[in-house]
Enzyme design. Structure first.
Site, mmCIF file in Angstrom:
data_model
loop_
_atom_site.group_PDB
_atom_site.id
_atom_site.type_symbol
_atom_site.label_atom_id
_atom_site.label_comp_id
_atom_site.label_asym_id
_atom_site.label_seq_id
_atom_site.Cartn_x
_atom_site.Cartn_y
_atom_site.Cartn_z
ATOM 1 N NE ARG A 66 0.378 1.171 -7.135
ATOM 2 C CZ ARG A 66 -0.003 0.979 -8.390
ATOM 3 N NH1 ARG A 66 -1.160 0.383 -8.652
ATOM 4 N NH2 ARG A 66 0.760 1.386 -9.389
ATOM 5 C CG HIS A 70 -0.607 5.930 -7.008
ATOM 6 N ND1 HIS A 70 -0.567 5.383 -8.266
ATOM 7 C CD2 HIS A 70 0.466 5.410 -6.349
ATOM 8 C CE1 HIS A 70 0.474 4.557 -8.357
ATOM 9 N NE2 HIS A 70 1.102 4.547 -7.206
ATOM 10 C CG ASN A 97 -2.669 6.347 -11.285
ATOM 11 O OD1 ASN A 97 -1.959 5.895 -10.370
ATOM 12 N ND2 ASN A 97 -2.889 7.633 -11.449
ATOM 13 C CG HIS A 195 5.930 -2.255 -2.479
ATOM 14 N ND1 HIS A 195 6.884 -1.865 -3.382
ATOM 15 C CD2 HIS A 195 4.875 -1.428 -2.683
ATOM 16 C CE1 HIS A 195 6.437 -0.848 -4.094
ATOM 17 N NE2 HIS A 195 5.217 -0.548 -3.686
HETATM 18 C C1 HEM Z 1 9.057 4.059 -3.345
HETATM 19 C C2 HEM Z 1 8.450 4.242 -4.476
HETATM 20 C C3 HEM Z 1 7.415 3.299 -4.983
HETATM 21 C C4 HEM Z 1 7.411 2.683 -6.185
HETATM 22 C C5 HEM Z 1 8.443 2.840 -7.278
HETATM 23 C C6 HEM Z 1 6.238 1.857 -6.233
HETATM 24 C C7 HEM Z 1 5.883 1.074 -7.300
HETATM 25 C C8 HEM Z 1 4.844 0.173 -7.289
HETATM 26 C C9 HEM Z 1 4.514 -0.690 -8.388
HETATM 27 C C10 HEM Z 1 5.206 -0.715 -9.726
HETATM 28 C C11 HEM Z 1 3.477 -1.448 -7.990
HETATM 29 C C12 HEM Z 1 2.755 -2.508 -8.807
HETATM 30 C C13 HEM Z 1 1.792 -1.865 -9.751
HETATM 31 C C14 HEM Z 1 1.230 -2.885 -10.687
HETATM 32 O O1 HEM Z 1 1.867 -3.116 -11.702
HETATM 33 O O2 HEM Z 1 0.195 -3.477 -10.379
HETATM 34 C C15 HEM Z 1 3.137 -1.079 -6.645
HETATM 35 C C16 HEM Z 1 2.139 -1.657 -5.913
HETATM 36 C C17 HEM Z 1 1.817 -1.264 -4.644
HETATM 37 N N1 HEM Z 1 2.349 -0.191 -3.968
HETATM 38 FE FE1 HEM Z 1 3.969 0.863 -4.496
HETATM 39 N N2 HEM Z 1 5.556 1.984 -5.059
HETATM 40 C C18 HEM Z 1 6.232 2.865 -4.267
HETATM 41 C C19 HEM Z 1 5.857 3.306 -3.025
HETATM 42 C C20 HEM Z 1 4.694 2.933 -2.406
HETATM 43 C C21 HEM Z 1 4.156 3.566 -1.244
HETATM 44 C C22 HEM Z 1 4.744 4.799 -0.584
HETATM 45 C C23 HEM Z 1 3.036 2.891 -0.909
HETATM 46 C C24 HEM Z 1 2.067 3.138 0.209
HETATM 47 C C25 HEM Z 1 2.359 3.729 1.316
HETATM 48 C C26 HEM Z 1 2.878 1.822 -1.860
HETATM 49 C C27 HEM Z 1 1.897 0.871 -1.822
HETATM 50 C C28 HEM Z 1 1.730 -0.106 -2.773
HETATM 51 C C29 HEM Z 1 0.789 -1.187 -2.636
HETATM 52 C C30 HEM Z 1 -0.050 -1.495 -1.408
HETATM 53 C C31 HEM Z 1 0.837 -1.912 -3.824
HETATM 54 C C32 HEM Z 1 -0.021 -3.124 -4.192
HETATM 55 C C33 HEM Z 1 -1.272 -2.587 -4.863
HETATM 56 C C34 HEM Z 1 -2.313 -3.615 -5.230
HETATM 57 O O3 HEM Z 1 -2.153 -4.794 -4.926
HETATM 58 O O4 HEM Z 1 -3.312 -3.229 -5.815
HETATM 59 N N3 HEM Z 1 3.884 1.906 -2.774
HETATM 60 N N4 HEM Z 1 3.981 -0.076 -6.245
#
Ligand code: HEM
Length: 348
Positions: A66, A70, A97, A195
């Site tokens: 992530r 970002h 973030n 995700h």
């Molecule tokens: C399509 C649009 C996307 C949205 C709206 C989105 C939104 C989010 C949100 C809201 C979270 C949780 C944040 C939190 O509250 O802790 C999250 C986590 C995460 N996202 Fe996305 N995301 C998107 C695309 C992506 C992309 C493109 C990737 C990587 C290629 C990604 C990888 C991740 C990962 C791995 C997590 C887990 C992070 C952790 O456990 O620390 N996301 N995302």
């Protein structure tokens, strides 16, 4: 002899000036094996740092993927997301973030190991891209070569992070956000498959999911679980989290896509992928074929890693990933590359 030295000095100086030409004229494509000669152990050192961090905290793999996303979506893949601001005005302080982004210390550890081996050579933006790749490898057992040669930016602004796609966006808005970064609707669906690992904070899903409950787009049992988990006073800094993929939360697989049609997507944005006629066929294809998704995921990660990169003589190689270089950090260049030339020019 003095003339010879003066001439040599001028040649060196003009070489140095050539490097100071307008940034755009010196951009270069990224390439694999970029550090093969200048820092042959760079990728292995990143891998070691990631493997040891993930061994003690498996969730960091998701955090690092992530972090790279970002970084790339804001000002391009230039490590701007890593810059620390003492007064809380950098990208990493912004609600998209903060407090959810994690893994900064892993990048710092990799950078420290690399600086010891080959100082001022490997960019933080490349370290981030390698670390994301290693995280994909450790959780999904897929390996890919990362084209490198990115350089680090020196601007990081709180407001810029609001351009990141948020969990309350509709399918149309998600597609547009990715299109603005030269990624297609299909690539948006593919990358959302990240995700399949990681966690999310209550503020990212709780309230929007009440609307989904009302219109029947989330499993009532699932929402009941989430309501029981999250405090009623949930806000940005509530640190309670849940797995995004409740079936296999630490494995990079295609289960994410299988959960969506069961109304078990965690975020509104995840659920949107099955509410849009253009996107549904992609979800179906990746739910049916994990190999296909992994192949496309790797390709999309590499493409994402190319967004608005700084290369050649643009930007800088940061010495410390959380701080831009100060004028004194570049004194070495004058001292080590141009000692004679500087002396000659100063003397004439
Ligand atoms: C399509 C649009 C996307 C949205 C709206 C989105 C939104 C989010 C949100 C809201 C979270 C949780 C944040 C939190 O509250 O802790 C999250 C986590 C995460 N996202 Fe996305 N995301 C998107 C695309 C992506 C992309 C493109 C990737 C990587 C290629 C990604 C990888 C991740 C990962 C791995 C997590 C887990 C992070 C952790 O456990 O620390 N996301 N995302």
């Amino acid at each position: 002899m003095a003339n010879c030295r003066r001439l040599a000095g001028l040649v060196l100086l003009s070489a140095a000036l050539a490097f100071a030409l307008p940034a755009a004229s010196r951009a270069q494509p990224l390439r694999t094996g970029f550090y093969e000669t200048s820092c042959p152990d760079a990728e292995a050192l990143v891998r070691q740092a990631v493997a040891s961090a993930v061994a003690s905290n498996p969730g960091l793999a998701a955090g690092l993927i992530r972090l790279h996303f970002h970084d790339c979506f804001v000002r391009g893949c230039d490590a701007s997301v890593l810059i620390f601001s003492p007064n809380g005005t950098a990208e990493r302080d912004s609600p998209p973030n903060n407090p959810s982004l994690r893994g900064f210390e892993v990048i710092d550890a990799a950078k420290a190991a690399i600086e010891q081996r080959c100082p001022r050579t490997v960019s933080c933006a490349d370290i981030l891209a390698f670390a994301a790749r290693d995280s994909v490898n450790l959780t999904g057992n897929v390996f890919y070569q990362v084209p490198a040669g990115r350089r680090d930016g020196n601007v990081s602004l709180f407001a810029d992070a609001f351009t990141l796609p948020g969990p309350n966006l509709t399918a149309t808005e998600l597609v547009e956000g990715f299109r603005n970064r030269s990624l297609t609707a299909e690539e948006m669906v593919i990358l959302s498959g990240a995700h399949t690992i990681g966690r999310s904070h209550c503020a990212s899903f709780l309230f929007k999911n009440r609307e989904r409950l009302a219109n029947g787009t989330i499993s009532p049992a699932y929402q009941a679980l989430l309501e029981a988990l999250c405090p009623p006073t949930t806000g940005q800094f509530t640190l309670v989290t849940t797995e995004i993929d409740l079936s296999t939360p630490t494995v990079l697989d295609n289960n994410y896509y299988k959960l969506l049609p069961l109304n078990l997507g965690l975020h509104f944005s995840d659920d949107q992928l099955i509410r849009n006629a253009t996107l549904v066929p992609f979800v179906d294809a990746f739910a049916a074929n994990e190999t296909l998704w992994k192949e496309r995921f790797v390709a999309a990660m590499i493409k994402m890693g190319n967004i608005d990169v700084l290369t050649g003589t643009q930007g800088e190689i940061r010495l410390n990933c959380s701080a831009v270089n100060t004028p004194s950090s570049s004194d070495w260049m004058i001292e080590t590359i141009l000692p004679d030339a500087v002396g000659e020019v100063a003397a004439s």
